[in-house]
Design a protein around this motif. Structure first.
Motif, PDB file in Angstrom:
ATOM      1  N   VAL A  24       0.839  -1.206   0.000  1.00 44.64           N
ATOM      2  CA  VAL A  24       0.000   0.000   0.000  1.00 44.64           C
ATOM      3  C   VAL A  24       0.873   1.255   0.000  1.00 44.64           C
ATOM      4  CG1 VAL A  24      -1.645   1.332   1.371  1.00 44.64           C
ATOM      5  CG2 VAL A  24      -2.011  -1.108   1.030  1.00 44.64           C
ATOM      6  N   ILE A  25       1.924   1.264   0.817  1.00 47.68           N
ATOM      7  CA  ILE A  25       2.809   2.433   0.871  1.00 47.68           C
ATOM      8  C   ILE A  25       3.532   2.619  -0.451  1.00 47.68           C
ATOM      9  CG2 ILE A  25       4.905   3.331   1.960  1.00 47.68           C
ATOM     10  CD1 ILE A  25       3.833   2.080   4.593  1.00 47.68           C
ATOM     11  N   LEU A  26       4.005   1.522  -1.053  1.00 46.59           N
ATOM     12  CA  LEU A  26       4.675   1.612  -2.342  1.00 46.59           C
ATOM     13  C   LEU A  26       3.723   2.116  -3.425  1.00 46.59           C
ATOM     14  CD1 LEU A  26       7.309   1.105  -3.878  1.00 46.59           C
ATOM     15  CD2 LEU A  26       6.508  -1.231  -4.296  1.00 46.59           C
ATOM     16  N   ALA A  27       2.481   1.664  -3.396  1.00 48.74           N
ATOM     17  CA  ALA A  27       1.481   2.138  -4.362  1.00 48.74           C
ATOM     18  C   ALA A  27       1.239   3.637  -4.198  1.00 48.74           C
ATOM     19  CB  ALA A  27       0.175   1.371  -4.192  1.00 48.74           C
ATOM     20  N   LEU A  28       1.141   4.100  -2.972  1.00 50.31           N
ATOM     21  CA  LEU A  28       0.938   5.530  -2.737  1.00 50.31           C
ATOM     22  C   LEU A  28       2.138   6.351  -3.201  1.00 50.31           C
ATOM     23  CD1 LEU A  28      -0.819   5.491   0.733  1.00 50.31           C
ATOM     24  CD2 LEU A  28      -1.827   6.010  -1.484  1.00 50.31           C
ATOM     25  N   ILE A  29       3.348   5.843  -2.964  1.00 44.93           N
ATOM     26  CA  ILE A  29       4.555   6.544  -3.421  1.00 44.93           C
ATOM     27  C   ILE A  29       4.563   6.642  -4.939  1.00 44.93           C
ATOM     28  CG2 ILE A  29       7.067   6.331  -3.624  1.00 44.93           C
ATOM     29  CD1 ILE A  29       7.040   5.236  -0.739  1.00 44.93           C
TER      30      ILE A  29
END
Length: 135
Positions: A23-28
């Protein structure tokens, strides 16, 4: 509403470290997309972010606990290697004022020696190889 959500999530795998990472990688990727002027790269980042987000939610709502647990274990194995690498580098930087860190020429073991002792014979605690270095 809260009871409905709790009932829906019963038997589901839920959130773990790998899901959080996805999820964090997708947001980045989605935020990085905003600053890229090239259309093809922007659409690629957007698609990759969306696919990562979908996969993260697939993992969260999955009922196959065994497979999701195995995926998380594989992720944590590699993540811990990276984390410990940076922790070791940080520790070496903090000790630079008072110690020198050498590698054994034969087994590559890290050996910490105090600074300011002149030329000393260092014996590797692992393989017992002796070598001379300036501290």
């Amino acid at each position: 509403m809260r009871e409905r959500l709790a009932r829906f999530m019963q038997g589901r795998y839920g959130v773990d470290q790998f899901s959080n990472f996805l999820v964090i990688l997708a947001l980045i990727l989605m935020v990085a997309e905003l600053f890229i002027p090239v259309v093809h790269i922007r659409s690629g980042l957007s698609t990759a972010g969306l696919l990562l987000l979908l996969y993260a939610y697939f993992r969260i709502f999955s009922k196959n606990h065994y497979r999701r647990y195995a995926e998380n274990e594989r992720f944590m194995k590699y993540f811990n290697k990276v984390r410990f690498f940076f922790a070791r580098k940080k520790s070496h930087l903090e000790q630079r004022r008072t110690h020198r860190i050498y590698k054994c020429p034969s087994c590559k073991q890290s050996i910490r020696v105090p600074k300011g002792k002149g030329k000393i014979a260092i014996t590797c605690p692992k393989c017992r190889t002796e070598f001379i270095r300036k501290s």
